[in-house]
Design a protein around this motif. Sequence first.
Motif, PDB file in Angstrom:
ATOM      1  N   MET A 110     -19.830 -52.614  34.225  1.00 31.85           N
ATOM      2  CA  MET A 110     -18.509 -52.124  34.606  1.00 31.85           C
ATOM      3  C   MET A 110     -18.381 -50.650  34.229  1.00 31.85           C
ATOM      4  N   ALA A 125     -15.882 -46.742  34.739  1.00 37.66           N
ATOM      5  CA  ALA A 125     -14.636 -46.051  35.076  1.00 37.66           C
ATOM      6  C   ALA A 125     -14.955 -44.593  35.353  1.00 37.66           C
ATOM      7  N   GLU A 134     -19.414 -49.365  30.583  1.00 31.97           N
ATOM      8  CA  GLU A 134     -18.777 -50.238  29.595  1.00 31.97           C
ATOM      9  C   GLU A 134     -19.419 -50.120  28.216  1.00 31.97           C
ATOM     10  N   ILE A 146     -11.483 -49.859  31.581  1.00 29.09           N
ATOM     11  CA  ILE A 146     -12.443 -50.850  32.094  1.00 29.09           C
ATOM     12  C   ILE A 146     -12.015 -52.249  31.699  1.00 29.09           C
ATOM     13  N   GLN A 196      -8.668 -52.963  33.484  1.00 26.40           N
ATOM     14  CA  GLN A 196      -8.728 -52.756  34.932  1.00 26.40           C
ATOM     15  C   GLN A 196      -7.419 -52.153  35.445  1.00 26.40           C
ATOM     16  N   LYS A 197      -6.975 -51.129  34.735  1.00 23.31           N
ATOM     17  CA  LYS A 197      -5.724 -50.456  35.082  1.00 23.31           C
ATOM     18  C   LYS A 197      -5.870 -48.967  34.821  1.00 23.31           C
ATOM     19  N   SER A 198      -5.630 -48.152  35.836  1.00 21.74           N
ATOM     20  CA  SER A 198      -5.789 -46.704  35.707  1.00 21.74           C
ATOM     21  C   SER A 198      -4.647 -46.099  34.907  1.00 21.74           C
ATOM     22  N   PRO A 206     -10.572 -47.402  36.951  1.00 24.39           N
ATOM     23  CA  PRO A 206     -11.649 -48.401  36.985  1.00 24.39           C
ATOM     24  C   PRO A 206     -12.282 -48.401  38.368  1.00 24.39           C
ATOM     25  N   ASN A 256     -14.193 -50.389  41.326  1.00 24.25           N
ATOM     26  CA  ASN A 256     -14.432 -51.719  41.890  1.00 24.25           C
ATOM     27  C   ASN A 256     -15.622 -51.641  42.847  1.00 24.25           C
ATOM     28  N   GLU A 304       0.183 -47.733  35.921  1.00 22.56           N
ATOM     29  CA  GLU A 304      -0.972 -47.713  36.810  1.00 22.56           C
ATOM     30  C   GLU A 304      -0.794 -46.642  37.878  1.00 22.56           C
TER      31      GLU A 304
END
Length: 369
Positions: free
Chosen positions: A20, A22, A45, A70, A73-75, A106, A108, A143
Motif C-alpha cells: 500500500m 500514498a 506502507e 494509508i 485510506q483518507k486524504s 492514498p 488505489n 477528506e
Amino acid sequence: MKEFQAIIQAYDFYKESNKMIALATVVQVDGSAYRRPGARMLVSEDGELTGAISGGCLEGDALRKAQTVIFQQKSLVVTYDTTDEDDQKFGIGLGCNGIIHVLIEPINYQSDINPVELLRIALQDRVSCRLITVFSVKYSKQEQIGTKVLFKGSELFGDRQNLEEGLLEKISHEIKTTDSANHSIVKFEELDDVQVFLEYIRPAIRILLFGAGNDTVPLAKMADILGMDLILIDGRKNLATPLRFPSAKKIITGSGDEVVAQLEIDSFTAALLMTHNFEYEAMVLHDLIPLSLPYIGILGPKKKSQKLVERLKKQGVTVNQNPIFSPMGLDIGAEGSEEIALSILAEIKAVFGGKSGSFLKEKNGPIHE
C-alpha cells in the motif's frame, strides 16, 4: 521530470509487490521553500520514499502522516509553517521562511485514473498537459477531493465525481485564459474554502545529439540523470551503438543530408552539433535551420559557427542566429568532456527555463517566481 519517472517506476514495483502506498504533493507555498508546488514523494506502507517534498526537513513527518493516510485510506492536507523561528519542532532547522501545504492521498491500484496513473498518462507522449488538484487548507483534516483530472490537448482524463457542479467548466475556462506555461493556484468566489492547483506538465527536453565520439558519452549520461530524452545521430555505425549509449531513446546512423528528415522535432527539442566533422554539420545545420528549434548548440570556437552560417547564406538560406549557441555552454571554466557536458546541459536548462544562467546571489527577490 526525472522525479515523475522515478515515482511511476516505484509505483509499478509496489503494485507488483502488493504494498500500500500514498502520494504526497506540495500544492501551495506561501513565502520561500526548498521545493515548489508540484514536488512529489511516494511513500510505501513500510516507510520507503521516492521523490522529495523538501530538502530533507519535512520528509520524516510527512512519512508518518502518509502512513496514517494509508491506514485510514483518507486524504488530508498537512501544513508546515517554517516562518516560526523555533523550527526545531521538525527535528532540524529548516532554513526556510514559508508556509508549505502538502496534500497526501492514498493510492488505489484498482483505479486506472489514480494520481500516479494520471502522471503516467501525462508523460506518455510529448503533449503539454494540465493536471488538476483540488484541495482545501481551511478544511485540511477532512477528506480532500485531490488529484482528479488531466487536461491533455482536447482530451480529458480522470474522475469528475466529487467536483462541485460547474467547477470543471470553471477550471477549463481558467486554463484557456491563463498562461499555460506556468503553474497556478486559483480560487473561485463561490467556493472560497477550496483551492485548485493547475499544474503545467510539459514534455521532457529532447536532446538531438549529433556526435558519438568519446566526448559525448558523459553528456549522454548526464542527460539521462536529468530525465532528458536523448536521440543519438552519427554517420559512424561503429561508434553510435546501444553499448556505448545505453540511455539513448533512439539511435540514427546516416549521412548528414539524410538524418534530420528522420527526426521528430517539437518546441522542447535542442540540437547539439558535436561530430567534429565540419562537412557533416554543415549539412545537418542546413536542414535544422528551417525547423525553428529553440536551441542549436555548436561545439567549437565561434569562428567555426561563423563559417557554417556564411556557407548557408551563400546557399540562399536565411539564418536566424538567435537560437544558435556557439560556443555552446555556460562560462564556468569547463575543462574536459565531463565539465563541458555540465556546461552545455546547464545552458540548455537555462534557455528552456527562460533564465540567464547567472549567479543566484546576484538575483533580486526570491529564487522561485
